[in-house]
Write an enzyme that holds these catalytic residues in place. Structure first.
Site, PDB file in Angstrom:
ATOM      1  N   HIS A  56       0.899  -0.884   0.140  1.00 18.06           N
ATOM      2  CA  HIS A  56      -0.400  -0.089  -0.205  1.00 18.06           C
ATOM      3  C   HIS A  56       0.916   1.364   0.218  1.00 18.06           C
ATOM      4  CE1 HIS A  56      -3.570   2.566   1.177  1.00 18.06           C
ATOM      5  NE2 HIS A  56      -2.202   2.854   2.116  1.00 18.06           N
ATOM      6  N   ASN A  57       0.747   2.469  -0.621  1.00 18.35           N
ATOM      7  CA  ASN A  57       1.124   3.406  -0.739  1.00 18.35           C
ATOM      8  C   ASN A  57       2.599   2.842  -1.134  1.00 18.35           C
ATOM      9  OD1 ASN A  57      -0.705   5.058  -0.554  1.00 18.35           O
ATOM     10  ND2 ASN A  57      -0.283   6.054   1.226  1.00 18.35           N
ATOM     11  N   LYS A  74      -5.000  -2.481 -12.605  1.00 13.78           N
ATOM     12  CA  LYS A  74      -6.209  -3.220 -11.820  1.00 13.78           C
ATOM     13  C   LYS A  74      -6.309  -1.105 -11.775  1.00 13.78           C
ATOM     14  CE  LYS A  74      -5.916  -4.414  -7.175  1.00 13.78           C
ATOM     15  NZ  LYS A  74      -7.132  -3.208  -6.799  1.00 13.78           N
ATOM     16  N   ASP A  82      -0.878   6.182  -7.176  1.00  9.73           N
ATOM     17  CA  ASP A  82      -1.565   7.029  -6.753  1.00  9.73           C
ATOM     18  C   ASP A  82      -1.734   8.041  -8.147  1.00  9.73           C
ATOM     19  OD1 ASP A  82      -3.273   5.618  -4.721  1.00  9.73           O
ATOM     20  OD2 ASP A  82      -2.226   7.184  -3.030  1.00  9.73           O
ATOM     21  N   GLU A  90      -4.243   3.683  -8.694  1.00 11.96           N
ATOM     22  CA  GLU A  90      -5.392   4.719  -8.280  1.00 11.96           C
ATOM     23  C   GLU A  90      -5.778   5.922  -8.706  1.00 11.96           C
ATOM     24  OE1 GLU A  90      -6.615   7.029  -4.028  1.00 11.96           O
ATOM     25  OE2 GLU A  90      -6.400   4.877  -3.670  1.00 11.96           O
ATOM     26  N   HIS A 112       1.082  10.840  -2.728  1.00  5.31           N
ATOM     27  CA  HIS A 112       0.013  10.685  -2.387  1.00  5.31           C
ATOM     28  C   HIS A 112      -0.678  12.402  -2.068  1.00  5.31           C
ATOM     29  CE1 HIS A 112      -2.834   9.692   1.618  1.00  5.31           C
ATOM     30  NE2 HIS A 112      -2.545   9.046   1.248  1.00  5.31           N
ATOM     31  N   GLU A 121       1.177  -0.212  -5.141  1.00  4.87           N
ATOM     32  CA  GLU A 121       0.151   0.825  -6.119  1.00  4.87           C
ATOM     33  C   GLU A 121       0.492   1.982  -6.029  1.00  4.87           C
ATOM     34  OE1 GLU A 121      -3.677   2.562  -3.139  1.00  4.87           O
ATOM     35  OE2 GLU A 121      -1.724   2.149  -2.274  1.00  4.87           O
ATOM     36  N   LYS A 142      -8.594   1.953 -10.833  1.00 10.74           N
ATOM     37  CA  LYS A 142      -9.548   2.397 -10.413  1.00 10.74           C
ATOM     38  C   LYS A 142      -9.490   3.404 -10.343  1.00 10.74           C
ATOM     39  CE  LYS A 142     -11.980   2.634  -6.021  1.00 10.74           C
ATOM     40  NZ  LYS A 142     -11.558   2.341  -4.213  1.00 10.74           N
TER      41      LYS A 142
END
Length: 209
Positions: free
Chosen positions: A52-53, A178, A84, A131, A97, A82, A180
């Site tokens: 994560h992150n 993936k 972002d 993301e 972030h 991940e 999103k």
């Protein structure tokens, strides 16, 4: 073993006993350096080592973002990282972030690092969990960058193979995305009308375990 008789146990002796396969039938040294499970089930049936992150070197508010963190995660055996993603200057997407003081790093630089380290520790597939907060224009840039950088390693759904056929064994050497899409600053998103397919939902559930 004298340790077993006297109960005189320190950390080193404890490890010696636990890792002694003659005393612990559950520990099989032959399983230490190889995959012994059946890897032909659908991908969503497995626990996936996820990060994560991934880009952050420290806290989520003001630490640095670093491409090297992806190399470290993948070399340590992580199979899902991940990103972002946000609009960057001059039409170049960046990763950080959002709405914090964390530093920004180029999206393309990250995927180049992923390409170079994805299969060093394992040949099983790598999942990029995106993301996405970018505009449609920069989202399109990301798509083109991934096709250019990953080439044949990029997993592309052709409609002929259902999710049930996406096993770790069948997907060795592949990089999966993936995606999103979320609203970004200004109300833009990659696809405001996007509805995830059943297969995408299953994949997302598997990577969030």
């Amino acid at each position: 073993s004298n340790v077993m008789v006297t109960g005189d146990v320190d950390f080193t002796k404890f490890c010696q006993v636990i890792l002694d396969c003659s005393k612990n039938g559950w520990y099989n040294p032959e399983h230490t350096n190889k995959v012994y499970q059946d890897m032909t089930y659908p991908l969503y049936d497995y626990y996936i080592n996820s990060s994560h992150n991934t880009y952050l070197t420290g806290d989520q508010l003001q630490s640095d973002s670093d491409i090297e963190m992806y190399c470290r995660a993948l070399n340590a055996g992580c199979r899902c990282v991940e990103l972002d993603c946000w609009d960057g200057p001059n039409g170049t997407p960046v990763v950080y972030h959002g709405f914090t003081r964390t530093s920004k790093i180029p999206f393309k630089g990250i995927i180049e690092a992923v390409r170079d380290t994805a299969f060093v520790s394992s040949t099983y597939p790598v999942i990029l969990s995106l993301e996405n907060h970018t505009s449609p224009e920069q989202g399109a840039v990301m798509a083109e960058d991934m096709k250019e950088v990953f080439g044949d390693s990029l997993f592309v759904m052709d409609g002929s193979s259902p999710p049930e056929g996406w096993s770790p064994e069948a997907l060795k050497g592949k990089i999966m995305v993936k995606w999103k899409a979320l609203p970004s600053v200004g109300g833009h998103s990659l696809d405001d009308t996007h509805e995830e397919s059943t297969s995408s939902r299953k994949l997302e559930e598997s990577t969030n375990v």
